[in-house]
Design a protein around this motif. Sequence first.
Motif, PDB file in Angstrom:
ATOM      1  N   ARG A 297      -2.176   1.158   0.782  1.00  0.00           N
ATOM      2  CA  ARG A 297      -0.803   1.203   1.283  1.00  0.00           C
ATOM      3  C   ARG A 297      -0.302  -0.222   1.403  1.00  0.00           C
ATOM      4  NH1 ARG A 297       1.969   0.460   5.820  1.00  0.00           N
ATOM      5  NH2 ARG A 297       3.824   1.692   6.171  1.00  0.00           N
ATOM      6  N   CYS A 298       0.902  -0.442   0.887  1.00  0.00           N
ATOM      7  CA  CYS A 298       1.516  -1.763   0.970  1.00  0.00           C
ATOM      8  C   CYS A 298       2.071  -1.973   2.379  1.00  0.00           C
ATOM      9  CB  CYS A 298       2.636  -1.884  -0.061  1.00  0.00           C
ATOM     10  SG  CYS A 298       3.494  -3.478  -0.005  1.00  0.00           S
ATOM     11  N   THR A 299       1.708  -3.104   2.985  1.00  0.00           N
ATOM     12  CA  THR A 299       2.187  -3.404   4.336  1.00  0.00           C
ATOM     13  C   THR A 299       3.629  -3.896   4.326  1.00  0.00           C
ATOM     14  OG1 THR A 299       1.296  -5.647   4.203  1.00  0.00           O
ATOM     15  CG2 THR A 299      -0.124  -3.956   5.171  1.00  0.00           C
ATOM     16  N   ILE A 300       4.166  -4.210   3.144  1.00  0.00           N
ATOM     17  CA  ILE A 300       5.546  -4.695   3.035  1.00  0.00           C
ATOM     18  C   ILE A 300       6.528  -3.540   2.801  1.00  0.00           C
ATOM     19  CG2 ILE A 300       7.128  -6.229   1.764  1.00  0.00           C
ATOM     20  CD1 ILE A 300       4.843  -7.642   3.424  1.00  0.00           C
ATOM     21  N   CYS A 301       6.268  -2.725   1.758  1.00  0.00           N
ATOM     22  CA  CYS A 301       7.233  -1.669   1.406  1.00  0.00           C
ATOM     23  C   CYS A 301       6.747  -0.258   1.719  1.00  0.00           C
ATOM     24  CB  CYS A 301       7.597  -1.768  -0.077  1.00  0.00           C
ATOM     25  SG  CYS A 301       6.300  -1.225  -1.216  1.00  0.00           S
ATOM     26  N   GLY A 302       5.464  -0.086   2.106  1.00  0.00           N
ATOM     27  CA  GLY A 302       4.943   1.221   2.472  1.00  0.00           C
ATOM     28  C   GLY A 302       4.478   2.083   1.313  1.00  0.00           C
TER      29      GLY A 302
ATOM     30  N   ARG B  68      -5.648  -1.846  -6.746  1.00  0.00           N
ATOM     31  CA  ARG B  68      -5.163  -3.015  -7.473  1.00  0.00           C
ATOM     32  C   ARG B  68      -5.021  -4.159  -6.472  1.00  0.00           C
ATOM     33  NH1 ARG B  68      -2.464   1.574  -9.047  1.00  0.00           N
ATOM     34  NH2 ARG B  68      -2.478   2.035 -11.260  1.00  0.00           N
ATOM     35  N   PRO B  69      -4.949  -5.387  -6.963  1.00  0.00           N
ATOM     36  CA  PRO B  69      -4.811  -6.518  -6.030  1.00  0.00           C
ATOM     37  C   PRO B  69      -3.377  -6.737  -5.563  1.00  0.00           C
ATOM     38  CG  PRO B  69      -5.082  -7.324  -8.268  1.00  0.00           C
ATOM     39  CD  PRO B  69      -5.231  -5.826  -8.328  1.00  0.00           C
ATOM     40  N   PHE B  70      -2.419  -5.946  -6.065  1.00  0.00           N
ATOM     41  CA  PHE B  70      -1.024  -6.097  -5.674  1.00  0.00           C
ATOM     42  C   PHE B  70      -0.345  -4.728  -5.660  1.00  0.00           C
ATOM     43  CE2 PHE B  70      -1.395  -6.440 -10.214  1.00  0.00           C
ATOM     44  CZ  PHE B  70      -0.392  -5.615 -10.688  1.00  0.00           C
ATOM     45  N   CYS B  71       0.774  -4.650  -4.965  1.00  0.00           N
ATOM     46  CA  CYS B  71       1.542  -3.412  -4.869  1.00  0.00           C
ATOM     47  C   CYS B  71       2.278  -3.153  -6.176  1.00  0.00           C
ATOM     48  CB  CYS B  71       2.530  -3.508  -3.705  1.00  0.00           C
ATOM     49  SG  CYS B  71       3.653  -2.093  -3.589  1.00  0.00           S
ATOM     50  N   MET B  72       2.147  -1.941  -6.686  1.00  0.00           N
ATOM     51  CA  MET B  72       2.825  -1.574  -7.927  1.00  0.00           C
ATOM     52  C   MET B  72       4.334  -1.413  -7.732  1.00  0.00           C
ATOM     53  SD  MET B  72       0.537  -1.557 -10.273  1.00  0.00           S
ATOM     54  CE  MET B  72       1.305  -0.663 -11.613  1.00  0.00           C
TER      55      MET B  72
ATOM     56  N   CYS C 265       6.309  -3.382  -5.278  1.00  0.00           N
ATOM     57  CA  CYS C 265       7.029  -4.609  -4.910  1.00  0.00           C
ATOM     58  C   CYS C 265       6.274  -5.899  -5.242  1.00  0.00           C
ATOM     59  CB  CYS C 265       7.388  -4.580  -3.428  1.00  0.00           C
ATOM     60  SG  CYS C 265       5.975  -4.841  -2.314  1.00  0.00           S
ATOM     61  N   ASP C 266       5.091  -5.779  -5.846  1.00  0.00           N
ATOM     62  CA  ASP C 266       4.268  -6.928  -6.241  1.00  0.00           C
ATOM     63  C   ASP C 266       3.644  -7.699  -5.076  1.00  0.00           C
ATOM     64  OD1 ASP C 266       4.593  -6.494  -8.975  1.00  0.00           O
ATOM     65  OD2 ASP C 266       6.410  -7.723  -9.060  1.00  0.00           O
ATOM     66  N   SER C 267       3.772  -7.191  -3.856  1.00  0.00           N
ATOM     67  CA  SER C 267       3.167  -7.843  -2.701  1.00  0.00           C
ATOM     68  C   SER C 267       1.647  -7.752  -2.788  1.00  0.00           C
ATOM     69  CB  SER C 267       3.634  -7.162  -1.414  1.00  0.00           C
ATOM     70  OG  SER C 267       2.830  -7.552  -0.322  1.00  0.00           O
ATOM     71  N   THR C 268       0.974  -8.723  -2.222  1.00  0.00           N
ATOM     72  CA  THR C 268      -0.491  -8.662  -2.128  1.00  0.00           C
ATOM     73  C   THR C 268      -0.929  -8.155  -0.749  1.00  0.00           C
ATOM     74  OG1 THR C 268      -0.570 -10.985  -1.462  1.00  0.00           O
ATOM     75  CG2 THR C 268      -0.862 -10.502  -3.821  1.00  0.00           C
TER      76      THR C 268
END
Length: 131
Positions: A28-33, A40-44, A46-49
């Motif tokens: 789960r991305c902590t930036i966009c949810g 993966r090493p980044f959010c598909m 928003c590209d956040s790590t």
Amino acid sequence: MTDIAEILDPPTRAFWSAAAEGRLLVQRCTICGHHQLYPRPFCMACDSTGLTWVEASGLGTVYSCVTVHLPVRDDVPPPYTVGLVEIDEGPRLLARMPDTVAIGDRVAARWRRPDGARPFLFFDEVGEVAQ
């Protein structure tokens, strides 16, 4: 027999460790949810790590399914059903399921670990689930 330690690499360690305990984790991305799986090493989205692992409900809806009639592996005799399930958190997962499922059915994730081998995901029917 596959020792679970043999498949633990940094991107998938949390996933396989939880699978060995019968739990389904997704990132789960902590930036966009956004929820995603496979790791993966980044959010598909928003590209956040800024990613974390969260336990998924394991509930989902059959998006597509097919009955396999040709042998693919010696230890998995056909016919058997494989389906693409959209779990409630968003990602779609491919796994075995009962032959009686149909597109739109609600299913629940389960793990099997035959003879200490690597855990594998399958889905069971759960019937009507309240929204």
